[in-house]
Design an enzyme around this catalytic site. Structure first.
Site, PDB file in Angstrom:
ATOM      1  N   ASP A  23       0.881  -1.163   0.000  1.00 15.45           N
ATOM      2  CA  ASP A  23       0.000   0.000   0.000  1.00 15.45           C
ATOM      3  C   ASP A  23       0.922   1.219   0.000  1.00 15.45           C
ATOM      4  OD1 ASP A  23      -1.668   2.103   0.601  1.00 15.45           O
ATOM      5  OD2 ASP A  23      -2.303   1.345   2.563  1.00 15.45           O
ATOM      6  N   LYS A  86       2.896  11.121  -3.403  1.00 17.14           N
ATOM      7  CA  LYS A  86       1.837  10.475  -4.192  1.00 17.14           C
ATOM      8  C   LYS A  86       0.952  11.517  -4.881  1.00 17.14           C
ATOM      9  CE  LYS A  86      -1.707   6.919  -3.461  1.00 17.14           C
ATOM     10  NZ  LYS A  86      -2.237   6.017  -2.428  1.00 17.14           N
ATOM     11  N   GLU A 186      -7.209   0.515  -4.582  1.00 23.93           N
ATOM     12  CA  GLU A 186      -7.245   0.413  -3.113  1.00 23.93           C
ATOM     13  C   GLU A 186      -8.585  -0.113  -2.594  1.00 23.93           C
ATOM     14  OE1 GLU A 186      -6.014   4.369  -2.028  1.00 23.93           O
ATOM     15  OE2 GLU A 186      -3.976   4.006  -2.738  1.00 23.93           O
ATOM     16  N   ASP A 210     -12.914   5.650   2.820  1.00 21.85           N
ATOM     17  CA  ASP A 210     -11.494   5.699   3.188  1.00 21.85           C
ATOM     18  C   ASP A 210     -11.122   7.099   3.680  1.00 21.85           C
ATOM     19  OD1 ASP A 210      -8.730   5.807   3.281  1.00 21.85           O
ATOM     20  OD2 ASP A 210      -8.405   4.807   1.363  1.00 21.85           O
TER      21      ASP A 210
END
Ligand code: AMP
Length: 618
Positions: A23, A86, A186, A210
């Site tokens: 992850d 990211k 994800e 999330d």
């Protein structure tokens, strides 16, 4: 050399080699694998932390530290401590203009559509290189723990990641010495961690909520016979636990007679307060009331007050859920399960609000919400390794398919291991003025230079009206049907000229040959990405020289003598550096030329040149 068997029908590897699930998060990253009890397990460090902060610190000498150690430098050395990389992956500077001030390190302001670069001391890094450092750390952690080399991984990305962001993630893996078997969404990984989607006969719709430290994502998925389809996504790229910490700090400042100046003047005090706020917030997930007397401060907070402070943020997340649900075309009662991901979903008020919104669903929150994505990635890795005979893998394409771009680079449109049937399209442009025939070369293989891959077809898109370089918009589309037959079409969007051919990608390739191509790509992966970056830097420099010289010619009467002479000198410097084969030097003189011309280029730049600098060239 190790021998790897590849099942051509499934693309899976037939060997007992460990494949890890990673992850790669905005704030934190984790690596997991399937242990001997067949359970997914997140790997920890000596202190028991499974989380590796996604932070890299650079020293002047170019040495790096990653994770918790790098995090220590965030306050005292922000220019050389890279976080949230990211957010930059697969993006150009123009994509990031609006959030540039969010970063403490230097992002290069370039008027190109190329990948954004970060400048640390006198070196230039792409987000791919920084992400590769994070991945290397995770790889090392796994190798240390498992006492065996780890070469293969499944990496997760947000469901909304586009093609370029996914490709950048793959490249980061390659650069870290990992063969990225698959990029997994994800929310799909999180669902897998709860066993959702493992039963081939089930058909249901689920939501994945999330809420992490800095970002919020909601995804609505449909699960049908083992296939996860993303129906819709929504979210807020600046909403999460960090906001909760900030509101707590503001509340405490009010409670302590508004001593804002004292805090603003003292970085370590504000950092101390931030850590205290986070600590109290976390405890309030389990306790009703907290009072701290520290450093002359009274820091108290009740669960009720905390709830009142964070409610507006939670409501914002629920609005995103409403939008995602509407976009999915489903009614609330058609969602059977909600999977909770991210540390902030531990907060009881978050759970209550999500439960209330998806009132007909079961909430899945029993696993560690920080680890659930990595755990699911490990399960996906296990499926790819062929260790779960109960699960049928859909047919996948064993080798990547793409076209040649400027500099002889392979631009992959359909990555290896993609489920078929599938399709992909991307836009390209030209590099020379007046190109009326545009050649499209189709290749198959994993290497970054097309010369190392297998040519499948070539065709000319003829009769494109003459336009300046960069103006044509050529859309190349790949369609791969269930039999593995590829149809390639190209269309120049301004003129409407188009052409199409059919290719059989696997024709003539034996299993052994596919295996050899894969092995070659594994062995050369790191070198390949470095070569690609070098070719890209050179191509960018050559294009810049071409465009700047043309610009000088066209606009000579609008420029001063100093501007003209200075530009010529900078072009000459760049030419000299091109001969050095030193990537950092090329990028440095590229930046110098860009910086020198920017003020007057803006003044006189005509539209065609502005457009000419955009897009990948065939
Ligand atoms: P992630 O990005 O998923 O790792 O989430 C990290 C965020 O979760 C940070 O803002 C943490 O402060 C927050 N977090 C972790 N544990 C808890 C907890 N027990 N209660 C509230 N927030 C938490």
């Amino acid at each position: 050399m190790a021998k790897v068997g590849i099942n051509i029908a499934t693309g899976s590897l037939q060997k007992d080699e460990i494949i890890v699930g990673i992850d790669l998060g905005t704030t934190n990253s984790l690596v997991a694998f399937i242990n001997s009890n067949q359970q997914p397990y997140a790997l920890n460090d000596m202190e028991g932390n499974t989380i590796v902060p996604s932070i890299v610190h650079f020293t002047q000498g170019g040495e790096t530290t990653v994770g918790l150690e790098a995090k220590q430098h965030l306050i005292e050395d922000p220019q050389h401590t890279v976080y949230s990389v990211k957010r930059l992956l697969g993006k150009s500077f123009s994509d990031l203009k609006n959030i540039q001030q969010y970063f403490g390190f230097k992002i290069l302001d370039e008027d190109t559509e190329g990948l954004v670069k970060i400048k640390i001391y006198d070196k230039y890094y792409t987000a791919i290189e920084i992400s590769a450092l994070l991945l290397k750390e995770l790889k090392a952690r796994a190798e240390h723990y498992l006492k065996t080399p780890v070469k293969r991984a499944v990496i997760t990305v947000p469901a909304y990641f586009n093609d370029s962001q996914r490709q950048a993630t793959r490249d980061a893996g390659k650069l870290a010495g990992l063969d990225v078997l698959r990029i997994v969404n994800e929310p799909t990984a999180a669902s897998l961690a709860y066993g959702l989607g493992l039963d081939q006969n089930e058909h249901q719709n689920i939501a994945v909520y999330d809420l992490g430290g800095g970002t919020f994502d909601i995804s609505i998925l449909s699960l049908h016979q083992g296939v996860f389809e993303v129906l819709s996504t929504n979210g807020d790229t600046f909403l999460g636990g960090d906001d909760f910490d900030k509101t707590i700090i503001n509340y405490w400042i009010q409670q302590n007679n508004n001593i804002t100046e004292q805090i603003l003047a003292n970085k370590s005090l504000s950092q101390w307060l931030r850590l205290k706020a986070e600590e109290v917030k976390k405890q309030l997930s389990f306790e009703e009331n907290l009072v701290l007397h520290e450093n002359g401060w009274i820091l108290d907070l009740s669960r009720a007050k905390f709830n009142a402070l964070i409610l507006p943020f939670i409501e914002r997340s629920i609005e995103c859920c409403e939008k995602a649900l509407a976009d999915s075309g489903l009614q609330g009662n058609e969602i059977s399960n909600v999977v909770m991901v991210g540390g902030s979903t531990r907060i009881p008020l978050v759970k209550q609000n999500v439960s209330a919104f998806f009132k007909d669903s079961i909430l899945f929150d029993s696993l560690n919400p920080d680890e659930v994505v990595a755990l699911g990635a490990a399960i996906e890795a296990d499926i790819l390794a062929g260790n779960r005979s109960d699960i049928l893998l859909l047919d996948v394409t064993p080798l990547s398919l793409g076209i040649e771009t400027l500099g002889g680079l392979m631009d992959t449109l359909i990555p290896r291991n993609s489920k078929i049937p599938t399709k992909a399209a991307r836009q390209y442009t030209t590099s020379i003025d007046g190109q009326s025939n545009i050649k499209i070369n189709v290749f198959q293989g994993e290497r970054d230079l097309v010369s190392e891959n297998r040519k499948l077809a070539t065709f000319d898109l003829r009769g494109v009206p003459a336009m300046p370089a960069g103006l044509p918009k050529v859309e190349v589309a790949f369609q791969l049907n269930a039999d593995g037959i590829l149809t390639v079409s190209a269309k120049e969007l301004r003129s409407g000229i188009s052409q199409e051919i059919e290719v059989k990608p696997q024709y003539g390739l034996t299993d052994d040959e596919v295996e050899k191509m894969l092995l070659d790509s594994l062995v050369n992966a790191q070198q390949d990405v470095e070569t690609r970056m070098m070719v890209e830097a050179k191509t960018e420099a050559q294009q810049l020289i071409y465009l700047t010289e043309r610009f000088l010619e066209k606009n000579a009467d609008m420029l001063t003598t100093e501007e003209k002479d200075g530009t010529k000198q900078k072009i000459e410097d760049l030419r000299v550096s091109l001969a050095t084969e030193d990537k950092n030097s090329i990028l440095k003189y590229n930046e110098a030329l860009n910086e020198f011309t920017a003020p007057f280029a803006e003044r006189v730049m005509d539209k065609a040149i502005a457009i000419a600098m955009k897009g990948k060239q065939i």
